[in-house]
Design an enzyme around this catalytic site. Structure first.
Site, PDB file in Angstrom:
ATOM      1  N   GLU A  58     -26.208 -49.672 -50.996  1.00  0.00           N
ATOM      2  CA  GLU A  58     -26.428 -48.328 -51.510  1.00  0.00           C
ATOM      3  C   GLU A  58     -26.054 -48.372 -52.982  1.00  0.00           C
ATOM      4  O   GLU A  58     -24.943 -48.784 -53.329  1.00  0.00           O
ATOM      5  CB  GLU A  58     -25.532 -47.332 -50.762  1.00  0.00           C
ATOM      6  CG  GLU A  58     -25.814 -45.918 -51.183  1.00  0.00           C
ATOM      7  CD  GLU A  58     -24.947 -44.899 -50.455  1.00  0.00           C
ATOM      8  OE1 GLU A  58     -24.206 -45.264 -49.532  1.00  0.00           O
ATOM      9  OE2 GLU A  58     -25.029 -43.726 -50.845  1.00  0.00           O
ATOM     10  N   ARG A  88     -16.048 -56.504 -41.237  1.00  0.00           N
ATOM     11  CA  ARG A  88     -15.916 -56.458 -42.694  1.00  0.00           C
ATOM     12  C   ARG A  88     -14.897 -57.485 -43.150  1.00  0.00           C
ATOM     13  O   ARG A  88     -13.949 -57.794 -42.441  1.00  0.00           O
ATOM     14  CB  ARG A  88     -15.396 -55.088 -43.137  1.00  0.00           C
ATOM     15  CG  ARG A  88     -16.359 -53.955 -42.915  1.00  0.00           C
ATOM     16  CD  ARG A  88     -15.689 -52.641 -43.295  1.00  0.00           C
ATOM     17  NE  ARG A  88     -15.937 -52.312 -44.683  1.00  0.00           N
ATOM     18  CZ  ARG A  88     -17.019 -51.665 -45.100  1.00  0.00           C
ATOM     19  NH1 ARG A  88     -17.955 -51.295 -44.257  1.00  0.00           N
ATOM     20  NH2 ARG A  88     -17.186 -51.394 -46.378  1.00  0.00           N
ATOM     21  N   LYS A 103     -15.750 -48.712 -52.428  1.00  0.00           N
ATOM     22  CA  LYS A 103     -16.323 -48.282 -53.713  1.00  0.00           C
ATOM     23  C   LYS A 103     -15.642 -47.007 -54.207  1.00  0.00           C
ATOM     24  O   LYS A 103     -15.468 -46.822 -55.400  1.00  0.00           O
ATOM     25  CB  LYS A 103     -17.823 -48.058 -53.562  1.00  0.00           C
ATOM     26  CG  LYS A 103     -18.614 -49.351 -53.684  1.00  0.00           C
ATOM     27  CD  LYS A 103     -20.095 -49.117 -53.501  1.00  0.00           C
ATOM     28  CE  LYS A 103     -20.486 -49.283 -52.069  1.00  0.00           C
ATOM     29  NZ  LYS A 103     -21.914 -49.146 -51.816  1.00  0.00           N
TER      30      LYS A 103
HETATM   31  P1  ATP Z   1     -18.037 -49.470 -49.414  1.00  0.00           P
HETATM   32  O1  ATP Z   1     -17.255 -48.982 -48.244  1.00  0.00           O
HETATM   33  O2  ATP Z   1     -17.314 -50.453 -50.225  1.00  0.00           O
HETATM   34  O3  ATP Z   1     -18.624 -48.353 -50.204  1.00  0.00           O
HETATM   35  P2  ATP Z   1     -20.535 -49.806 -48.062  1.00  0.00           P
HETATM   36  O4  ATP Z   1     -20.598 -50.431 -46.726  1.00  0.00           O
HETATM   37  O5  ATP Z   1     -20.704 -48.333 -48.156  1.00  0.00           O
HETATM   38  O6  ATP Z   1     -19.218 -50.312 -48.788  1.00  0.00           O
HETATM   39  P3  ATP Z   1     -23.130 -50.634 -48.890  1.00  0.00           P
HETATM   40  O7  ATP Z   1     -23.704 -50.640 -50.237  1.00  0.00           O
HETATM   41  O8  ATP Z   1     -23.668 -49.671 -47.902  1.00  0.00           O
HETATM   42  O9  ATP Z   1     -21.567 -50.463 -49.035  1.00  0.00           O
HETATM   43  O10 ATP Z   1     -23.142 -52.102 -48.275  1.00  0.00           O
HETATM   44  C1  ATP Z   1     -24.225 -52.992 -48.325  1.00  0.00           C
HETATM   45  C2  ATP Z   1     -24.033 -54.026 -47.249  1.00  0.00           C
HETATM   46  O11 ATP Z   1     -22.804 -54.732 -47.468  1.00  0.00           O
HETATM   47  C3  ATP Z   1     -23.914 -53.377 -45.887  1.00  0.00           C
HETATM   48  O12 ATP Z   1     -24.673 -54.133 -44.969  1.00  0.00           O
HETATM   49  C4  ATP Z   1     -22.449 -53.431 -45.582  1.00  0.00           C
HETATM   50  O13 ATP Z   1     -22.207 -53.486 -44.231  1.00  0.00           O
HETATM   51  C5  ATP Z   1     -22.003 -54.710 -46.314  1.00  0.00           C
HETATM   52  N1  ATP Z   1     -20.597 -54.645 -46.672  1.00  0.00           N
HETATM   53  C6  ATP Z   1     -19.977 -53.683 -47.390  1.00  0.00           C
HETATM   54  N2  ATP Z   1     -18.653 -53.915 -47.473  1.00  0.00           N
HETATM   55  C7  ATP Z   1     -18.419 -55.066 -46.801  1.00  0.00           C
HETATM   56  C8  ATP Z   1     -17.250 -55.842 -46.517  1.00  0.00           C
HETATM   57  N3  ATP Z   1     -16.054 -55.471 -46.938  1.00  0.00           N
HETATM   58  N4  ATP Z   1     -17.400 -56.978 -45.805  1.00  0.00           N
HETATM   59  C9  ATP Z   1     -18.612 -57.363 -45.367  1.00  0.00           C
HETATM   60  N5  ATP Z   1     -19.751 -56.683 -45.598  1.00  0.00           N
HETATM   61  C10 ATP Z   1     -19.664 -55.546 -46.300  1.00  0.00           C
HETATM   62 MG    MG Z   2     -22.567 -47.443 -47.335  1.00  0.00          MG
END
Ligand code: ATP
Ligand code: MG
Length: 567
Positions: free
Chosen positions: A43, A269, A279
């Site tokens: 995202e 994760r 983020k």
């Molecule tokens: P955040 O909580 O940091 O905002 P998010 O999951 O909302 O992270 P996205 O941009 O939606 O961030 O993530 C893109 C991809 O990266 C998704 O498939 C998500 O599951 C994966 N991802 C995000 N954070 C992690 C993590 N800590 N470990 C492994 N994969 C991750």
């Molecule tokens: Mg997300």
């Protein structure tokens, strides 16, 4: 990069990747045929962090391993927090890590028209309805983990009416929050995600890709699986918090006339201690000026880690070491630091830098004499060019490398004792000059001309070797010593995130002295300052003639000791 097909599985997870094993089995049994297609779906509401690197290595790595394809799809269903800056940085980070997505960059917003048609399809099939409950009421009606939800009074609205209303919503005829489109599934389901989830909501907000075209936007759950299907993604990999969304993902794929049948898989994760990978929290550090932007070298963002001096290979090696699992847990930041030491030790050229200078005058060395000594670029590598080290009457050494008196354990320069200047002669200290405060500001030494090279005469072989830089031929540099941004293992658990900050996460050394050859290196050049650590010429602030180096990591882990002491 080519992935190893052997089943390396260590206790730390080294190479352990249950998804790779699972797909191999699916192919062997015929359960999966055709190419393996994955996607990385960020995202664009922030910079990528080290957890995303794990997801990138997993998705691109699987595609590579099975000769398939991995796409990059921006998951841009929420126009609120998204920004072009993030879209650009995310692409740059993936490329820097060494991965290439197949085809063009894709956006979920490209499928808004198709998704809108799928929504109409559900309405016509009696599987979705326009609800006029407010968002608060919808929450109240949803029930709890132990209590079933309550049907909305609008649930049995005639499909034709829902269709007309949804079309009107899309034309901007309803205000935000006055109507939404919900899938008609089961308000009594044990899985709250199946209690008539909202699949479209009204947002009167311009979108960074589609402008003012839309004022209804699909939910993540409605958009994700259908986008996977449209793109022909076979393995849609996400993190464990989406496990409970899988029944909804499958329900939508079953009900809709989608062109393919993607399957969702989840993994845990990757979290690191001494840091945060959310983020939202990272944005706070940026917004409140705690760090100098998303790419501050202390940030766990890929851009920050890059600026800190980490190599792409070290991050990929880290992800390999951590492995992929469904059980999760927190990884020690020392593992990441270990990965970059492992990568830089054999590759980084050696150099000398004096960070806290003390002047040494070699009293039996002529005022104008300059002797150009040479040193190898790396102890184990002949392919690196030799370094030229001008030696002059005045040199700088580290303040910490001199004492007026010391016991035998101190193997550096002591008054009346000998030490070797690294790659040069043995010197002996015989006098000091002090300032009014009684601090030593100059050490007077003599050198022994018979001590150059590896085999000095017996009796002059001192135990200690210290680094040095010519006072007249060396160059001045700014060196930034970075350390962990947080000094507590779990910063998110502090009453306030900022309570866990490490006050010594950045120390500036403005008056450092470096070998002359180092002043003109290109930004992002990595070196080992002997006896000190690994350093990188800053990607932005370093300029030939005005050198700025960042410490990547110390030569050894100093935090392990601190933790032991604290325990
Ligand atoms: P955040 O909580 O940091 O905002 P998010 O999951 O909302 O992270 P996205 O941009 O939606 O961030 O993530 C893109 C991809 O990266 C998704 O498939 C998500 O599951 C994966 N991802 C995000 N954070 C992690 C993590 N800590 N470990 C492994 N994969 C991750
Ligand atoms: Mg997300």
């Amino acid at each position: 990069m080519s992935a190893d097909t052997s089943q390396e599985q260590g206790p730390s997870g080294a190479g352990n990747n249950f998804l790779r094993n699972l797909i191999a089995e699916q192919i062997a049994t015929g359960e999966h045929a055709g190419p393996v297609v994955t996607r990385f779906p960020p995202e664009p509401n922030g910079y990528l962090h080290i957890g995303h690197a794990a997801s990138i290595c997993l998705n691109f790595g699987l595609a590579e391993h099975f000769n398939g394809a991995c796409r990059l799809r921006f998951d841009d269903t929420n126009p609120d927090a998204e920004d072009q800056e993030y879209i650009d940085s995310i692409q740059a980070d993936i490329q820097w890590l060494g991965f290439e997505w197949e085809g063009d960059v894709r956006y979920t917003s490209q499928y808004f028209a198709a998704l809108y048609d799928y929504a109409l399809y559900l309405i016509d099939a009696g599987l979705a309805y326009v609800d006029e409950l407010s968002p608060e009421q919808i929450r109240e009606y949803r029930g709890t983990l132990t209590e079933a939800g309550t049907n909305s009074p609008y649930r049995d609205r005639d499909p034709a009416e829902s269709r007309a209303m949804f079309e009107a919503m899309a034309c901007g005829e309803y205000a935000e929050g006055t109507a939404s489109l919900r899938a008609k599934i089961d308000m009594a389901s044990g899985n709250i995600n199946l209690r008539d989830p909202v699949i479209y909501r009204i947002r009167n907000k311009a979108h960074h890709q589609t402008g003012d075209t839309w004022c209804v936007y699909p939910s993540y759950d409605f958009a994700h699986g259908q986008s996977d299907a449209i793109e022909g993604v076979t393995h849609s990999i996400c993190t464990l918090e989406f496990e409970d969304h899988r029944p909804l993902y499958n329900w939508l794929i079953e009900q809709l006339p989608v062109p393919a049948q993607p399957v969702q898989y989840e993994f845990a994760r990757v979290n690191l201690n001494y840091t945060v990978t959310s983020k939202r929290k990272l944005r706070r550090l940026v917004d409140e000026g705690i760090v100098d932007g998303w790419d501050d070298p202390r940030m766990p963002t890929i851009a920050g880690i890059r600026r800190r001096g980490y190599t792409p290979a070290s991050i990929r090696a880290f992800c390999d070491m951590v492995g992929v699992s469904r059980s999760g847990g927190t990884v020690d930041t020392a593992v990441l630091e270990h990965a970059v030491r492992d990568d830089l030790n054999p590759s980084a050229p050696r150099a000398m830098c004096v960070m806290d200078p003390l002047k040494v005058v070699i009293t039996n060395w002529d005022e104008d004499r300059v002797e150009t000594l040479t040193a190898s670029g790396h102890p184990d590598r002949d392919d690196l060019p030799e370094r030229k080290l001008p030696l002059t009457r005045e040199v700088y050494i580290e303040k910490a490398d001199f004492r007026e008196a010391a016991n035998k354990k101190y193997k550096r320069l002591v008054l009346g004792k000998k030490v070797r200047l690294r790659n040069a002669y043995v010197i002996e200290a015989h006098d000091v000059v002090k300032n009014a405060a009684g601090e030593v500001v100059e050490v007077h030494c003599t050198y022994d001309p018979d001590t150059l090279g590896d085999n000095p005469a017996d009796g002059v072989k001192p135990k200690g070797v210290i680094h040095w830089v010519s006072a007249s031929h060396g160059k001045q540099a700014l060196v930034r010593v970075y350390d962990r941004l947080f000094s507590v293992e779990n910063p998110a658990r502090e009453a306030d995130l900022l309570d866990g900050l490490n006050p010594l996460s950045l120390e500036m050394y403005a008056g450092c002295w470096i070998e002359p050859g180092l002043a003109d290196v290109a930004p992002e050049t990595r070196v080992q300052f002997e006896r000190t650590g690994y350093f990188v010429a800053d990607r932005y602030d370093h300029a030939p003639g005005a050198p700025v180096f960042n410490r990547v990591v110390a030569l050894r882990d100093t935090w392990a000791k601190i933790e032991q002491r604290g325990a």
